[in-house]
Design a protein around this motif. Sequence first.
Motif, PDB file in Angstrom:
ATOM      1  N   ASP A  92       0.814  -1.226   0.000  1.00  0.00           N
ATOM      2  CA  ASP A  92       0.000   0.000   0.000  1.00  0.00           C
ATOM      3  C   ASP A  92       0.844   1.270   0.000  1.00  0.00           C
ATOM      4  N   GLY A  93       2.169   1.144  -0.047  1.00  0.00           N
ATOM      5  CA  GLY A  93       3.027   2.317  -0.114  1.00  0.00           C
ATOM      6  C   GLY A  93       3.224   3.032   1.215  1.00  0.00           C
ATOM      7  N   SER A  94       2.775   2.461   2.320  1.00  0.00           N
ATOM      8  CA  SER A  94       2.946   3.071   3.638  1.00  0.00           C
ATOM      9  C   SER A  94       3.837   2.194   4.515  1.00  0.00           C
ATOM     10  N   PRO A  95       4.462   2.796   5.530  1.00  0.00           N
ATOM     11  CA  PRO A  95       5.436   2.052   6.334  1.00  0.00           C
ATOM     12  C   PRO A  95       4.807   1.125   7.379  1.00  0.00           C
ATOM     13  N   ILE A  96       5.672   0.376   8.035  1.00  0.00           N
ATOM     14  CA  ILE A  96       5.273  -0.525   9.117  1.00  0.00           C
ATOM     15  C   ILE A  96       6.141  -0.176  10.328  1.00  0.00           C
ATOM     16  N   ILE A  97       5.518   0.225  11.449  1.00  0.00           N
ATOM     17  CA  ILE A  97       6.248   0.418  12.718  1.00  0.00           C
ATOM     18  C   ILE A  97       5.432  -0.289  13.778  1.00  0.00           C
ATOM     19  N   CYS A  98       5.880  -1.440  14.246  1.00  0.00           N
ATOM     20  CA  CYS A  98       5.045  -2.209  15.182  1.00  0.00           C
ATOM     21  C   CYS A  98       5.838  -3.342  15.828  1.00  0.00           C
ATOM     22  N   LYS A  99       5.179  -4.043  16.762  1.00  0.00           N
ATOM     23  CA  LYS A  99       5.712  -5.311  17.269  1.00  0.00           C
ATOM     24  C   LYS A  99       5.574  -6.346  16.163  1.00  0.00           C
ATOM     25  N   SER A 100       6.528  -7.252  16.080  1.00  0.00           N
ATOM     26  CA  SER A 100       6.393  -8.323  15.092  1.00  0.00           C
ATOM     27  C   SER A 100       5.612  -9.475  15.731  1.00  0.00           C
TER      28      SER A 100
ATOM     29  N   ASP B 167       7.763 -12.556  19.760  1.00  0.00           N
ATOM     30  CA  ASP B 167       8.017 -11.775  20.968  1.00  0.00           C
ATOM     31  C   ASP B 167       9.464 -11.302  21.001  1.00  0.00           C
ATOM     32  N   GLY B 168       9.650 -10.049  21.374  1.00  0.00           N
ATOM     33  CA  GLY B 168      11.002  -9.517  21.512  1.00  0.00           C
ATOM     34  C   GLY B 168      11.555  -8.920  20.224  1.00  0.00           C
ATOM     35  N   LEU B 169      10.841  -9.089  19.105  1.00  0.00           N
ATOM     36  CA  LEU B 169      11.306  -8.539  17.835  1.00  0.00           C
ATOM     37  C   LEU B 169      10.340  -7.451  17.359  1.00  0.00           C
ATOM     38  N   PHE B 170      10.889  -6.292  17.010  1.00  0.00           N
ATOM     39  CA  PHE B 170      10.085  -5.129  16.606  1.00  0.00           C
ATOM     40  C   PHE B 170      10.496  -4.697  15.199  1.00  0.00           C
ATOM     41  N   LEU B 171       9.509  -4.185  14.449  1.00  0.00           N
ATOM     42  CA  LEU B 171       9.752  -3.862  13.044  1.00  0.00           C
ATOM     43  C   LEU B 171       9.591  -2.371  12.766  1.00  0.00           C
ATOM     44  N   ASN B 172      10.536  -1.816  12.024  1.00  0.00           N
ATOM     45  CA  ASN B 172      10.449  -0.453  11.512  1.00  0.00           C
ATOM     46  C   ASN B 172      10.909  -0.558  10.063  1.00  0.00           C
ATOM     47  N   CYS B 173       9.958  -0.628   9.120  1.00  0.00           N
ATOM     48  CA  CYS B 173      10.325  -0.966   7.741  1.00  0.00           C
ATOM     49  C   CYS B 173       9.239  -0.509   6.785  1.00  0.00           C
ATOM     50  N   GLY B 174       9.417  -0.833   5.516  1.00  0.00           N
ATOM     51  CA  GLY B 174       8.413  -0.500   4.512  1.00  0.00           C
ATOM     52  C   GLY B 174       8.371   0.981   4.192  1.00  0.00           C
ATOM     53  N   TRP B 175       9.518   1.650   4.234  1.00  0.00           N
ATOM     54  CA  TRP B 175       9.529   3.104   4.028  1.00  0.00           C
ATOM     55  C   TRP B 175       9.412   3.485   2.570  1.00  0.00           C
ATOM     56  N   CYS B 176       9.381   2.495   1.696  1.00  0.00           N
ATOM     57  CA  CYS B 176       9.220   2.761   0.266  1.00  0.00           C
ATOM     58  C   CYS B 176      10.255   3.802  -0.166  1.00  0.00           C
ATOM     59  N   TYR B 177       9.870   4.826  -0.900  1.00  0.00           N
ATOM     60  CA  TYR B 177      10.863   5.807  -1.346  1.00  0.00           C
ATOM     61  C   TYR B 177      10.790   7.084  -0.516  1.00  0.00           C
ATOM     62  N   GLY B 178      10.175   7.033   0.692  1.00  0.00           N
ATOM     63  CA  GLY B 178       9.978   8.281   1.428  1.00  0.00           C
ATOM     64  C   GLY B 178      10.460   8.252   2.853  1.00  0.00           C
ATOM     65  N   GLY B 179      11.536   7.556   3.144  1.00  0.00           N
ATOM     66  CA  GLY B 179      11.945   7.381   4.529  1.00  0.00           C
ATOM     67  C   GLY B 179      12.650   8.570   5.149  1.00  0.00           C
TER      68      GLY B 179
END
Lengths: 94, 418
Positions: free
Chosen positions: B345-353, B356-368
């Motif tokens: 969808d062209g939007s980022p992901i910032i969340c718990k994966s 447990d214990g692993l967190f995600l900050n990704c999917g910044w596409c071309y606008g990080g």
Amino acid sequence: MIRIPCPHCGLRDHSEFTYLGDATVSRPPDDDAGDWTSGSRWSHYLYARDNPRGIHEEFWHHGWGCRAWLVVTRNTATHEVIDSKLAREREVQS
Amino acid sequence: MKPYSAWSVFRHGLRGNRNWPRAWRDPEPKSGYDVIVVGGGGHGLATAYYLAKVHGIRNVAVLEKSYIGSGNTGRNTTIVRSNYEQQANANFYEFSLKLWEGLSLDLNYNTMFSQRGVIDVAQSEGMVERYIRRGNAMRLNGIDAEFLDAAKVREELPGLYADDDSRFPVYGGLMQRRAGNARHDAVAWGFARAADRLGVDIIQGCEVTGFIRKGERIAGVETSRGSIRADRVGLAVAGSTGHVAGLAGLRLPIESHLLQAFVTEPLKPVIHTVATFEIGDFYISQSDRGSLVFGGELDGYNSYAQRGNLPAVHDVLEAAVTMFPMLGRVRMLRHWGGVVDMTPDGSPIICKSPIDGLFLNCGWCYGGFKATPGSGWMFAHTLANDGPHEINAPFALDRFERGYTINENGAGPIFNRH
């Protein structure tokens, strides 16, 4: 330029093709289509990707040539094309 | 370590600038930390900084496989803006823009943030209506927006080919005056230095090769410099997200793609704002050194090569000389390809994966880049509280399965449409 060996047309520039993406995901049967829930086959099919750094099987459409769909095996780290075949001739995974 | 000041610049200048202390330490990794952030780009360093500053969690390591800022942080087109229409995007990017406005003071480091404005140029009547609608949505969210008519756009962009007989006429433009550019390297260095001063260990040349498990939980990482334990591990590895998440056995809604950017020889001031166009998603700005910095669309196929191909180069340069014919004789200095982590969808992901214990900050596409401080702030909050802030809650991984995708350009949650 990536050059793709088309089974019909020979070695052609990738600008003649349209890219679709991962060819290893397969569409679940239609009777599953209502089930979008987490971890279901439909949500995996639509969204989850291996996205490998290395060997990747992917669909390319030769729109400016023979208009056939190909399955191309390509290295995503180097852009080297390893293999290509007609999508309709490959064995469908169940 | 002493803060930078006008006095310190003067004093070191008298001594020939030979005795500046190093800006951050080069520590050996400890055997364990409270939090490990994987990825020493802007987002990872900002996360560590806000963990230490806002949440008081100072026993933090940032692991970088190369040197800090060596990925997309040091090779982007440096645009900062919050001209979004979707509610979740407007809230998040405006939060980030407000952090940008105070960032140089906060970090005691000049990020050279320049609010020179961004104009989205409308090149059809339909786009005029769409931009007015977006501008209204922005104003309802308290974000500045101003619709410019065609004459005003020509005034703001003097080199623009906007005659009435143009194949790509200009109908107007949506201006956000608070948007602009910042110095990308300074953002990485500023966050690194500020995080280091609060006790964060920045460990360069340290590649994550696997994860340590305790039952199902993540309990640390295996690296090229040994095992490091931590209860919480955050991934902020942008284009490498698919690869690193794969080491933990996660399959994510992400494809890595190529985006190319271009820099010309330095010129006198000629383009005074950032400008974006409908043709080929072309965008351009001028750096403080005088180089024109511009780009366009993705190359369009999965790649980790950090190296683009000529068809995309051709398309971007064609758009450049179509809209700015004066650029026809300008020489290119360099161009490069970066690996961007595209979501459906062209939007980022910032969340718990899901692990447990692993967190995600990704999917910044071309606008990080514009998101750097906001992303770090929200990811730090998510890591510290074991759950999201209300502003980043919509950017959860499960939004795809729940049908709550954040679809700014309306193309649907489909790979290859953004």
